[in-house]
Design a protein around this motif. Structure first.
Motif, PDB file in Angstrom:
ATOM      1  N   VAL A 168       0.839  -1.202   0.000  1.00  0.00           N
ATOM      2  CA  VAL A 168       0.000   0.000   0.000  1.00  0.00           C
ATOM      3  C   VAL A 168       0.876   1.256   0.000  1.00  0.00           C
ATOM      4  CG1 VAL A 168      -1.622   1.332   1.409  1.00  0.00           C
ATOM      5  CG2 VAL A 168      -2.026  -1.081   1.026  1.00  0.00           C
ATOM      6  N   ALA A 169       1.974   1.231   0.735  1.00  0.00           N
ATOM      7  CA  ALA A 169       2.880   2.379   0.748  1.00  0.00           C
ATOM      8  C   ALA A 169       3.488   2.597  -0.636  1.00  0.00           C
ATOM      9  CB  ALA A 169       3.975   2.178   1.788  1.00  0.00           C
ATOM     10  N   GLY A 170       3.874   1.507  -1.313  1.00  0.00           N
ATOM     11  CA  GLY A 170       4.412   1.619  -2.680  1.00  0.00           C
ATOM     12  C   GLY A 170       3.372   2.161  -3.635  1.00  0.00           C
ATOM     13  N   LEU A 171       2.132   1.698  -3.511  1.00  0.00           N
ATOM     14  CA  LEU A 171       1.050   2.172  -4.360  1.00  0.00           C
ATOM     15  C   LEU A 171       0.780   3.655  -4.120  1.00  0.00           C
ATOM     16  CD1 LEU A 171      -1.156   1.493  -6.417  1.00  0.00           C
ATOM     17  CD2 LEU A 171      -2.632   0.863  -4.500  1.00  0.00           C
ATOM     18  N   THR A 172       0.838   4.071  -2.864  1.00  0.00           N
ATOM     19  CA  THR A 172       0.635   5.478  -2.527  1.00  0.00           C
ATOM     20  C   THR A 172       1.724   6.341  -3.162  1.00  0.00           C
ATOM     21  OG1 THR A 172      -0.379   4.845  -0.439  1.00  0.00           O
ATOM     22  CG2 THR A 172       0.398   7.103  -0.611  1.00  0.00           C
ATOM     23  N   ASP A 173       2.959   5.869  -3.103  1.00  0.00           N
ATOM     24  CA  ASP A 173       4.054   6.610  -3.730  1.00  0.00           C
ATOM     25  C   ASP A 173       3.843   6.728  -5.238  1.00  0.00           C
ATOM     26  OD1 ASP A 173       5.272   6.925  -1.298  1.00  0.00           O
ATOM     27  OD2 ASP A 173       6.661   5.229  -1.558  1.00  0.00           O
ATOM     28  N   ARG A 174       3.463   5.629  -5.888  1.00  0.00           N
ATOM     29  CA  ARG A 174       3.238   5.649  -7.340  1.00  0.00           C
ATOM     30  C   ARG A 174       2.086   6.577  -7.709  1.00  0.00           C
ATOM     31  NH1 ARG A 174       3.619  -0.776  -8.103  1.00  0.00           N
ATOM     32  NH2 ARG A 174       5.853  -0.992  -7.707  1.00  0.00           N
ATOM     33  N   LEU A 175       1.014   6.552  -6.930  1.00  0.00           N
ATOM     34  CA  LEU A 175      -0.111   7.448  -7.204  1.00  0.00           C
ATOM     35  C   LEU A 175       0.296   8.904  -7.023  1.00  0.00           C
ATOM     36  CD1 LEU A 175      -3.126   5.552  -5.596  1.00  0.00           C
ATOM     37  CD2 LEU A 175      -2.706   5.964  -8.015  1.00  0.00           C
ATOM     38  N   GLY A 176       1.160   9.171  -6.043  1.00  0.00           N
ATOM     39  CA  GLY A 176       1.659  10.530  -5.856  1.00  0.00           C
ATOM     40  C   GLY A 176       2.453  10.994  -7.066  1.00  0.00           C
ATOM     41  N   VAL A 177       3.311  10.129  -7.601  1.00  0.00           N
ATOM     42  CA  VAL A 177       4.108  10.474  -8.788  1.00  0.00           C
ATOM     43  C   VAL A 177       3.196  10.683  -9.979  1.00  0.00           C
ATOM     44  CG1 VAL A 177       5.824   9.572 -10.416  1.00  0.00           C
ATOM     45  CG2 VAL A 177       6.193   9.337  -7.968  1.00  0.00           C
ATOM     46  N   LEU A 178       2.187   9.815 -10.142  1.00  0.00           N
ATOM     47  CA  LEU A 178       1.232   9.940 -11.242  1.00  0.00           C
ATOM     48  C   LEU A 178       0.472  11.259 -11.144  1.00  0.00           C
ATOM     49  CD1 LEU A 178      -0.174   8.657 -13.699  1.00  0.00           C
ATOM     50  CD2 LEU A 178      -1.787   7.616 -12.099  1.00  0.00           C
ATOM     51  N   GLY A 179       0.050  11.629  -9.923  1.00  0.00           N
ATOM     52  CA  GLY A 179      -0.656  12.901  -9.736  1.00  0.00           C
ATOM     53  C   GLY A 179       0.225  14.088 -10.089  1.00  0.00           C
ATOM     54  N   GLU A 180       1.487  14.039  -9.714  1.00  0.00           N
ATOM     55  CA  GLU A 180       2.407  15.126 -10.046  1.00  0.00           C
ATOM     56  C   GLU A 180       2.600  15.221 -11.552  1.00  0.00           C
ATOM     57  OE1 GLU A 180       6.009  14.477  -7.878  1.00  0.00           O
ATOM     58  OE2 GLU A 180       5.045  14.810  -5.931  1.00  0.00           O
ATOM     59  N   ASN A 181       2.704  14.059 -12.225  1.00  0.00           N
ATOM     60  CA  ASN A 181       2.858  14.061 -13.689  1.00  0.00           C
ATOM     61  C   ASN A 181       1.623  14.644 -14.359  1.00  0.00           C
ATOM     62  OD1 ASN A 181       5.406  12.984 -13.552  1.00  0.00           O
ATOM     63  ND2 ASN A 181       4.720  10.869 -13.860  1.00  0.00           N
ATOM     64  N   LEU A 182       0.430  14.324 -13.857  1.00  0.00           N
ATOM     65  CA  LEU A 182      -0.804  14.853 -14.453  1.00  0.00           C
ATOM     66  C   LEU A 182      -0.888  16.368 -14.241  1.00  0.00           C
ATOM     67  CD1 LEU A 182      -3.449  12.144 -13.464  1.00  0.00           C
ATOM     68  CD2 LEU A 182      -2.625  12.694 -15.748  1.00  0.00           C
ATOM     69  N   ARG A 183      -0.502  16.854 -13.093  1.00  0.00           N
ATOM     70  CA  ARG A 183      -0.497  18.288 -12.835  1.00  0.00           C
ATOM     71  C   ARG A 183       0.519  19.009 -13.725  1.00  0.00           C
ATOM     72  NH1 ARG A 183       0.415  17.488  -7.163  1.00  0.00           N
ATOM     73  NH2 ARG A 183      -1.353  16.217  -6.630  1.00  0.00           N
ATOM     74  N   ALA A 184       1.666  18.390 -13.908  1.00  0.00           N
ATOM     75  CA  ALA A 184       2.693  18.990 -14.749  1.00  0.00           C
ATOM     76  C   ALA A 184       2.256  19.003 -16.216  1.00  0.00           C
ATOM     77  CB  ALA A 184       4.010  18.230 -14.610  1.00  0.00           C
ATOM     78  N   GLY A 185       1.484  17.989 -16.651  1.00  0.00           N
ATOM     79  CA  GLY A 185       0.993  17.928 -18.037  1.00  0.00           C
ATOM     80  C   GLY A 185      -0.075  18.949 -18.315  1.00  0.00           C
ATOM     81  N   ARG A 186      -0.819  19.386 -17.320  1.00  0.00           N
ATOM     82  CA  ARG A 186      -1.872  20.376 -17.509  1.00  0.00           C
ATOM     83  C   ARG A 186      -1.322  21.778 -17.702  1.00  0.00           C
ATOM     84  NH1 ARG A 186      -6.224  18.809 -12.864  1.00  0.00           N
ATOM     85  NH2 ARG A 186      -6.836  16.808 -13.704  1.00  0.00           N
ATOM     86  N   ARG A 187      -0.165  22.031 -17.247  1.00  0.00           N
ATOM     87  CA  ARG A 187       0.418  23.373 -17.311  1.00  0.00           C
ATOM     88  C   ARG A 187       0.933  23.684 -18.640  1.00  0.00           C
ATOM     89  NH1 ARG A 187       3.709  23.438 -11.670  1.00  0.00           N
ATOM     90  NH2 ARG A 187       1.952  22.960 -10.395  1.00  0.00           N
TER      91      ARG A 187
END
Length: 164
Positions: free
Chosen positions: A145-164
Motif C-alpha cells: 500500500v505504501a508503494g502504491l501510494t508513492d506511485r499514485l503521488g508520482v502519477l498525480g504530479e505528472n498529471l499536474r505537470a501535463g496540464r500546465r
C-alpha cells in the motif's frame, strides 16, 4: 505539609498587615526626618518577623518533603520484600494436589486430562504460528500500500505537470 502552607499564608498576611500599619503611622515632617526614619525601622521589625515566619515554614515544608518521599519508598520496598520472602517461605511448605480429577493416591492426573492439556498446548502453538503468518501478511500488505501510494503521488504530479 498543610501546616507549612498555613504558616506561609499566616506569615504573609501578618507581613501585609504590619507594612500597612507602618505606612499609615508614618508621619514625615520637615524637621523630624531622623525620627521618621527611626520609626520606619522600628515599624518594619514586625513585617520582617512575619516574612521570617512565612519563609521558614515554607522552607521546613520543602525540606521535609524529600525525606517523607524517601521513607514512603523505603517502606514500600521493605513491604514488597517481606511479602516476596513470605511467599517463598510458604511455597516450600505447600504441596499442590491434583484436585478433584486425581484418584488421590499418587497425585498424578488421569490420562484424558493429560491428553487434553497436550492438545491445548498443540492448539496454542498452531495459533501462534497463524498469528505470526498474519503479522507477516499485514506487513507485506502495508508495504504494498505504501508503494502504491508513492506511485499514485508520482502519477498525480505528472498529471499536474501535463496540464500546465
Amino acid at each position: 505539609m498543610f501546616l507549612g502552607l498555613l504558616g506561609t499564608f499566616y506569615g504573609l498576611l501578618e507581613t501585609v498587615r504590619s507594612v500597612g500599619g507602618v505606612i499609615g503611622a508614618l508621619n514625615v515632617g520637615a524637621s523630624d526626618l531622623t525620627r521618621a526614619f527611626a520609626d520606619l525601622k522600628a515599624g518594619l521589625e514586625s513585617p520582617l518577623h512575619g516574612m521570617s515566619t512565612a519563609f521558614s515554614s515554607s522552607l521546613v515544608r520543602v525540606g521535609r518533603q524529600p525525606g517523607a518521599r524517601f521513607s514512603r519508598s523505603a517502606g514500600r520496598q521493605a513491604q514488597n520484600r517481606f511479602y516476596n520472602d513470605l511467599e517463598e517461605w510458604l511455597s516450600t511448605y505447600t504441596r499442590l494436589s491434583s484436585g478433584p480429577f486425581g484418584d488421590g493416591s499418587d497425585g498424578s492426573m488421569p490420562a484424558y486430562l493429560h491428553a487434553l492439556l497436550e492438545q491445548t498446548a498443540d492448539s496454542m502453538e498452531n495459533l501462534q504460528r497463524i498469528m505470526a503468518r498474519g503479522e507477516e501478511s499485514r506487513i507485506s500488505t502495508n508495504s504494498a500500500v505504501a508503494g502504491l501510494t508513492d506511485r499514485l503521488g508520482v502519477l498525480g504530479e505528472n498529471l499536474r505537470a501535463g496540464r500546465r
